[in-house]
Design a protein around this motif. Structure first.
Motif, PDB file in Angstrom:
ATOM      1  N   VAL A 153     -32.879   0.438 -33.774  1.00 40.81           N
ATOM      2  CA  VAL A 153     -31.763  -0.194 -33.063  1.00 40.81           C
ATOM      3  C   VAL A 153     -30.852   0.808 -32.368  1.00 40.81           C
ATOM      4  O   VAL A 153     -30.789   1.984 -32.739  1.00 40.81           O
ATOM      5  N   GLN A 154     -30.142   0.293 -31.378  1.00 37.79           N
ATOM      6  CA  GLN A 154     -29.007   0.983 -30.765  1.00 37.79           C
ATOM      7  C   GLN A 154     -27.953  -0.076 -30.458  1.00 37.79           C
ATOM      8  O   GLN A 154     -28.310  -1.167 -30.001  1.00 37.79           O
ATOM      9  N   ALA A 155     -26.703   0.216 -30.697  1.00 36.47           N
ATOM     10  CA  ALA A 155     -25.610  -0.658 -30.256  1.00 36.47           C
ATOM     11  C   ALA A 155     -24.491   0.243 -29.790  1.00 36.47           C
ATOM     12  O   ALA A 155     -24.014   1.079 -30.555  1.00 36.47           O
ATOM     13  N   PHE A 156     -24.106   0.093 -28.526  1.00 33.53           N
ATOM     14  CA  PHE A 156     -23.072   1.004 -28.016  1.00 33.53           C
ATOM     15  C   PHE A 156     -22.214   0.335 -26.952  1.00 33.53           C
ATOM     16  O   PHE A 156     -22.668  -0.540 -26.232  1.00 33.53           O
ATOM     17  N   PRO A 157     -20.967   0.755 -26.888  1.00 35.80           N
ATOM     18  CA  PRO A 157     -20.066   0.200 -25.883  1.00 35.80           C
ATOM     19  C   PRO A 157     -20.035   1.088 -24.653  1.00 35.80           C
ATOM     20  O   PRO A 157     -20.401   2.260 -24.703  1.00 35.80           O
ATOM     21  N   TYR A 172     -16.946   1.738 -22.168  1.00 36.36           N
ATOM     22  CA  TYR A 172     -15.588   1.424 -21.766  1.00 36.36           C
ATOM     23  C   TYR A 172     -15.357   2.015 -20.396  1.00 36.36           C
ATOM     24  O   TYR A 172     -15.518   3.201 -20.208  1.00 36.36           O
ATOM     25  N   GLY A 173     -14.958   1.186 -19.465  1.00 34.10           N
ATOM     26  CA  GLY A 173     -14.610   1.716 -18.156  1.00 34.10           C
ATOM     27  C   GLY A 173     -13.239   2.336 -18.229  1.00 34.10           C
ATOM     28  O   GLY A 173     -13.077   3.504 -18.575  1.00 34.10           O
ATOM     29  N   SER A 196     -35.655   6.247 -27.794  1.00 34.76           N
ATOM     30  CA  SER A 196     -35.114   7.568 -27.439  1.00 34.76           C
ATOM     31  C   SER A 196     -34.321   7.518 -26.136  1.00 34.76           C
ATOM     32  O   SER A 196     -33.749   8.518 -25.717  1.00 34.76           O
ATOM     33  N   ILE A 197     -34.256   6.361 -25.510  1.00 32.77           N
ATOM     34  CA  ILE A 197     -33.543   6.268 -24.227  1.00 32.77           C
ATOM     35  C   ILE A 197     -32.031   6.194 -24.475  1.00 32.77           C
ATOM     36  O   ILE A 197     -31.574   5.510 -25.388  1.00 32.77           O
ATOM     37  N   TYR A 198     -31.258   6.955 -23.685  1.00 28.24           N
ATOM     38  CA  TYR A 198     -29.798   6.910 -23.793  1.00 28.24           C
ATOM     39  C   TYR A 198     -29.194   6.640 -22.424  1.00 28.24           C
ATOM     40  O   TYR A 198     -28.682   7.546 -21.776  1.00 28.24           O
ATOM     41  N   SER A 199     -29.304   5.399 -21.990  1.00 25.72           N
ATOM     42  CA  SER A 199     -28.615   5.049 -20.748  1.00 25.72           C
ATOM     43  C   SER A 199     -28.207   3.601 -20.859  1.00 25.72           C
ATOM     44  O   SER A 199     -28.670   2.880 -21.739  1.00 25.72           O
ATOM     45  N   GLU A 200     -27.316   3.194 -19.975  1.00 28.45           N
ATOM     46  CA  GLU A 200     -26.865   1.807 -20.011  1.00 28.45           C
ATOM     47  C   GLU A 200     -28.029   0.890 -19.647  1.00 28.45           C
ATOM     48  O   GLU A 200     -28.972   1.311 -18.983  1.00 28.45           O
ATOM     49  N   LYS A 225     -29.815  -1.707 -17.637  1.00 26.70           N
ATOM     50  CA  LYS A 225     -29.720  -2.301 -16.299  1.00 26.70           C
ATOM     51  C   LYS A 225     -30.577  -3.547 -16.183  1.00 26.70           C
ATOM     52  O   LYS A 225     -30.348  -4.388 -15.317  1.00 26.70           O
TER      53      LYS A 225
END
Lengths: 188, 390
Positions: free
Chosen positions: A32-36, A38-39, A59-63, A65
Motif C-alpha cells: 500500500v501507499q497513502a499520501f496527501p 497539499y497545494g 516503487s512508484i512515487y508520483s501523484e 494521474k
C-alpha cells in the motif's frame, strides 16, 4: 494495482480515509501507499490524497494521474478543478452531492469526464449531519467506495476504524463513524 | 522493499518509520524544533516520550541552532543524542553542524528534505541536504520508508564506530515519503538493541578521571592536521559502512551497498538518481526493458563519503549516462552531477537533468522521455529541466 484519488479541502479528512483504506488493505496482505498532496497548505484549501493498493511491491512515487476511482468530498470543487481527470472507461467517481447521479454525470461529462465512467452521487454531508451532527462526509464516501468496488471488506474496514478511532475519539464517536460508513455502504 | 514476508507489517509514514527506529534506539537525548516536513517525526516521537515508551530526555528548543548545539553537548558528554530537521532548519544549523563533525561527535539526524527559501516553499527537493554536503557529515539517502527505518540503525553504528566518530544524516524525501504511509517490516526490539549495543564513547566529557578538552583553539600549528584526520575518518566510514551493512543484513536480509544497481547489465543508457525518484525510475526501467530497450538505473545511497571508484567501475562501460537531480548548482553542474562527472570518462555521453524543485511532481512519463533522449544520444553539457514551464 488499484489507484484512488481523493479531492477535498485540507481539514475534511481526505488523508484520514486514504489512511483507513491503505491500513485495512495492508492487513489483508496488500502492498500500500497513502499520501496527501497539499497545494497551498492551509485549512480549507483544495488538496488531494492518493491511495495505491497492489499485490506486488509498489516503487512508484508520483501523484496518481490515472486513477481507478475518485472521491470528491466537497462538491464545490467540481467547478474549480477537473475532478474526473484521468478516469478511464469503467472508472468510478463518487461525489458528495444532493443532485441525482445522472444529472451530475451530465455535468461532469461536459467538463471532460469519459462517458463510460460510473458516477455515484451521494448526500454524504446530509448523512454525516444526521448521524455525526457535523458536516464530515469523508467516511460516508469511503463506505460507498467499499461497496462499489469491493476493494476491501466492510468488516475489515470497521475493524481498522475501531482500532484507530477508539483511542482517539472514544467509543461513542467511533460507533457513530461506523454507522456513517455503513450508511454510505448501503447507499450504493 | 525487496521481499514480502507474511510478518505483520506496520503502516508507517516515512516520518513515523524514522520515529519507530528512534524508539528502538532509545537515545539519551532528543533535541528538536518542529519544521515541515519533519513534523511527523517530532510529533510521533513526542508521543513516545509522553507515553513513556522511551527513556529519552526530549528537549524542545527555540531554534535548530540550539537543537544541534544541545546534540553536540549531549554527544560530547557521552550520550546518544539525536535530532531531526529539514530545509531552513538544516541551514540554520550549519554553523553547529561543523562543530559536531569537527569535534568528531557521533549523532544521527533524520532529514525530510525540502526546498530552500526564497521564494518560500515547504515541498520537497534536495537543495537543503546538498547545501550542507561538505560539512563533514556522512549522508545517506533513502528511497522508501523501509530504507529509512533500517538505515537509522546502520547510521548509529557507523557514527559511533571508533575509527569513524562522525555525525550522520539519514535523508528521505519530504512529503513524498515522510508523509506517505507504507507497510514497514519492524524487527524485534531485542534483536535491534543487540545490534546497536551500548554506546561506549572513548573520551566522554563527563569522565572526571580522564579530563579532556573538546572544541579547543587550533591555530596553524594543528588545525590542518585535525582537518586531515576528519577526512581520514570519512575514508574509514566508507569501509565501515559496508562492514556494518553486512552485519545488519543478518537481521533484515537486505543489502546496504553504496548504490543499488538496477538492470545495469549490458545497459546502454543509465539514469543516476537518489531518493524516491529511484523508485519511480525502476517502474520505467521495467517497462522499457520489456520492450527490449537496454536501460538501467543507478541509485546512490551513500552520498558522503562518495564512492567514486566504485561508481566509476559500474558506469565505465555505459554509453549514455543521465543524472537526475532535485537540486541546482547555480553556475555549476548540480551537486550529484558534479560527483558523477568525476566517475565517467570524456568518451562517455553525460546529460544533467534537474527536476522536481519545490515539490514539482515527476512521473514515469517524464523519466521515460529522458531515457529515450539518452538512447538517441541527445546529450549536451547544458542542463535540461524536466517539468519546467517554458
Amino acid at each position: 494495482m488499484f489507484k484512488v484519488r481523493i479531492h477535498g479541502r485540507a481539514g475534511q479528512g481526505a488523508k484520514t480515509i486514504a489512511q483507513l483504506l491503505a491500513e485495512t488493505s495492508l492487513k489483508v496482505g496488500k502492498f500500500v501507499q497513502a499520501f496527501p498532496s497539499y497545494g497551498p497548505v492551509r485549512t480549507g484549501a483544495p488538496m488531494n490524497a492518493f491511495v495505491r493498493l497492489s499485490d506486488e511491491p509498489i516503487s512508484i512515487y508520483s501523484e496518481i494521474k490515472e486513477p481507478d476511482a475518485v472521491l470528491v468530498i466537497d462538491p464545490l470543487l467540481i467547478d474549480m478543478e477537473n475532478v474526473g481527470a484521468g478516469l478511464k472507461k469503467n472508472g468510478l467517481i463518487i461525489v458528495n452531492s444532493v443532485h441525482p447521479s445522472d444529472v451530475l454525470k451530465k455535468k461532469l461529462i461536459k467538463k471532460g469526464l469519459h462517458s463510460q465512467v460510473k458516477v455515484i452521487a451521494l448526500p454524504a454531508s446530509k448523512i454525516a449531519l444526521e448521524i455525526l451532527k457535523k458536516d464530515i462526509p469523508n467516511t460516508v464516501l469511503l463506505g460507498a467506495l467499499v461497496k462499489a468496488t469491493g476493494v476491501i471488506k466492510l468488516n475489515d474496514l470497521i475493524k481498522t476504524v475501531k482500532e484507530k478511532f477508539n483511542k482517539k475519539l472514544g467509543s461513542e464517536l467511533t460507533n457513530a463513524n461506523i454507522q456513517v460508513i455503513k450508511k454510505g455502504y448501503e447507499q450504493v | 522493499m525487496k521481499r514480502f514476508k507474511q510478518y505483520q507489517l506496520k503502516p508507517l509514514t516515512g516520518g513515523a518509520a524514522a520515529t519507530e527506529a528512534m524508539r528502538q534506539i532509545n537515545p539519551d537525548v532528543f533535541a528538536a524544533y518542529p519544521i515541515t516536513p519533519q513534523t511527523p517525526i517530532i510529533e510521533s516521537f513526542a508521543q513516545l516520550v509522553a507515553d513513556k515508551r522511551v527513556d529519552t530526555k526530549f528537549i524542545l528548543v527555540e531554534s535548530e541552532h540550539s537543537a544541534m548545539s544541545i546534540v553536540v553537548g549531549a554527544s560530547a558528554a557521552g550520550g546518544r543524542a539525536m535530532t531531526a530537521t529539514a530545509s531552513q532548519g538544516l541551514i540554520l544549523m550549519a554553523e553547529v553542524l561543523l562543530v559536531a563533525s569537527g569535534s568528531r561527535l557521533p549523532t544521527v539526524m533524520n532529514i525530510a528534505t525540502r526546498a530552500l527559501s526564497a521564494p518560500i516553499n515547504i515541498h520537497n527537493d534536495h537543495q537543503d541536504a546538498m547545501a550542507v554536503r561538505d560539512l563533514g557529515w556522512i549522508q545517506i539517502f533513502c528511497e522508501n520508508n523501509q530504507e529509512v527505518y533500517e538505515t537509522n540503525f546502520l547510521a548509529i553504528r557507523l557514527s559511533e564506530h571508533l575509527q569513524v566518530q562522525l555525525p550522520v544524516m539519514v535523508c528521505q524525501d519530504g512529503f513524498i515519503t515522510s508523509h506517505n504511509t507504507e507497510g514497514v517490516e519492524v524487527y524485534s526490539d531485542k534483536v535491534i538493541r543487540k545490534f546497536l549495543g551500548e554506546y561506549k564513547p572513548k573520551y566522554p566529557l563527563l569522565n572526571l578521571k580522564k579530563p579532556v578538552t573538546i572544541g579547543p583553539l587550533a591555530l596553524p600549528d594543528y588545525y590542518f592536521e585535525i582537518r586531515a584526520q576528519l577526512d581520514r575518518a570519512m575514508k574509514q566510514a566508507k569501509k565501515r559502512y559496508l562492514e556494518i551493512g553486512r552485519e545488519l543484513k543478518k537481521i533484515t536480509g537486505n543489502d546496504y551497498p553504496y548504490f543499488e544497481k538496477y538492470h545495469l547489465d549490458n545497459a546502454q543508457a543509465v539514469i543516476v538518481t537518489m531518493g524516491s525518484t529511484a523508485g519511480t525510475s525502476k517502474v520505467v526501467v521495467d517497462k522499457l526493458r520489456k520492450q527490449g530497450k537496454k536501460v538501467g538505473l543507478l541509485k546512490i545511497n551513500l552520498f558522503r563519503p562518495f564512492p567514486y571508484q566504485e561508481v566509476n567501475k559500474v558506469l565505465s562501460k555505459i554509453k549514455y549516462v543521465g543524472i537526475l537531480e532535485r537540486a541546482m548548482g547555480f553556475g555549476s553542474y548540480s551537486p550529484l552531477a558534479s560527483e558523477i562527472r568525476h566517475c565517467v570518462s570524456f568518451k562517455q555521453k553525460v546529460q544533467d537533468y534537474t527536476f522536481g524543485l519545490g515539490g514539482r511532481d515527476i512521473g514515469p512519463e517524464e523519466i521515460e522521455k529522458a531515457f529515450k533522449q539518452l538512447l538517441k544520444g541527445q546529450v549536451s553539457d547544458q542542463i535540461k529541466y524536466i517539468g519546467l514551464r517554458t
